[in-house]
Design an enzyme around this catalytic site. Structure first.
Site, PDB file in Angstrom:
ATOM      1  N   GLU A 282      13.278  13.926 -10.293  1.00  0.00           N
ATOM      2  CA  GLU A 282      13.021  12.611  -9.700  1.00  0.00           C
ATOM      3  C   GLU A 282      14.320  11.936  -9.265  1.00  0.00           C
ATOM      4  O   GLU A 282      14.364  11.230  -8.257  1.00  0.00           O
ATOM      5  CB  GLU A 282      12.280  11.719 -10.704  1.00  0.00           C
TER       6      GLU A 282
ATOM      7  N   THR B 150      10.862   6.203  -0.929  1.00  0.00           N
ATOM      8  CA  THR B 150      10.992   5.545  -2.230  1.00  0.00           C
ATOM      9  C   THR B 150      12.294   4.770  -2.322  1.00  0.00           C
ATOM     10  O   THR B 150      12.328   3.645  -2.831  1.00  0.00           O
ATOM     11  CB  THR B 150      10.925   6.592  -3.364  1.00  0.00           C
TER      12      THR B 150
END
Length: 309
Positions: free
Chosen positions: A128, A180
């Site tokens: 991530e 993101t």
């Protein structure tokens, strides 16, 4: 075990008010991953999908996770990973988390289940970090644990699995791009105390509603006064879809992860199906392609489909 094939589910992070701490697994869409244990220490990544993701292990979400596991355990063996992604990158449905969590889960299975779930989350968070610049676990945790999870802390890792209410999820992924990293950059650096208090109440109410299976409490807690008002401007027709969904009987919902996907929770499957069709119709009207999904909350998370010894 020499080879494993797994099914890795999409996830909905934040669940409206729980920014970076709440997430749930759903059944559709999902990625397929095959991992093989190699005698040599190399890591090989193969993508059998149309997204053009890097197959360089150092620049691939799954590859980075495997590198960290390999280094930490001082392995002399390596891994070959074949990934078939159906969760589109940048969808807000946990695409990078699926690759990261799948790599950690698959490697652990091949190595004889020597890692705890918390350790799998720890290693998956490196993926991530590569994808978004932040080591967050709100997508990874439900992927590995299944159901709905609360990330009490990311450092040290403290994951609390919650109940899985018998609810349906309607989700739409409009084919617009929301990165993101960009979605994080536009967030306010300071918030009003009154907004923080309201948000804390919503989060506490949502967790309590989930634990008590109090559906009305879940519904009235699905409210975000901090993140959604800012991020929703990046998603066309968000307010219209949310208003129509609530009118059609949704308990509530909002942005899935950083978007652009939108999700709604319902008590009945038919309501979820009707809302999903409405979502698609709204985007059809403005000539934006979209994908819709209707699913129950997934209580299992990653599933083993095949093993080879």
């Amino acid at each position: 075990m020499k080879k494993i094939k797994i099914k890795v589910p999409a996830t909905v992070a934040n669940m409206v008010c729980g920014f970076d701490i709440l997430g749930m697994a759903i059944h559709e869409p999902y990625d397929e991953m095959e991992l093989k244990l190699l005698d040599s220490p190399e890591i090989i990544i193969k993508h059998e999908d149309r997204f053009g993701l890097s197959e360089d292990p150092s620049n691939n979400v799954a590859g980075v996770v495997l590198q960290h596991i390999q280094q930490h355990l001082k392995l002399t063996t390596g891994f070959e990973v074949t990934i078939r992604k159906h969760i589109k990158p940048g969808s807000g449905l946990g695409s990078s988390a699926a690759s990261a969590a799948g790599a950690a889960f698959g490697a652990n299975a091949l190595l004889g289940n020597i890692l705890s779930k918390e350790e799998m989350v720890h290693f998956a968070m490196f993926g991530e970090e590569l994808a978004s610049g932040v080591r967050h676990a709100d997508n990874i945790a439900p992927c590995i644990y299944g159901g709905i999870t609360l990330v009490k802390s990311s450092s040290p890792i403290d994951i609390i699995p919650l109940n899985t209410p018998d609810l349906f999820v309607a989700a739409v992924h409009p084919q617009v791009e929301v990165k993101t990293s960009d979605a994080r950059q536009i967030l306010k650096k300071n918030i009003l105390l009154k907004d923080a208090i309201e948000q804390w109440g919503n989060i506490a109410g949502l967790v309590t509603g989930i634990l008590k299976n109090d559906i009305p409490l879940i519904g009235r807690s699905l409210n975000d006064v901090i993140i959604e008002p800012v991020r929703s401007i990046l998603i066309p027709k968000f307010e219209e879809i949310k208003a129509k969904s609530l009118k059609m009987g949704a308990l509530g919902g909002g942005i899935s992860g950083s978007g652009p996907s939108i999700f709604m929770l319902t008590e009945r499957k038919q309501t979820a199906q009707d809302i999903a069709r409405m979502m698609k119709s709204v985007y059809d009207d403005i000539e934006v392609e979209s994908l819709i999904y209707v699913s129950k909350i997934n209580p299992v998370g990653i599933e083993i489909v095949e093993k080879e010894y």
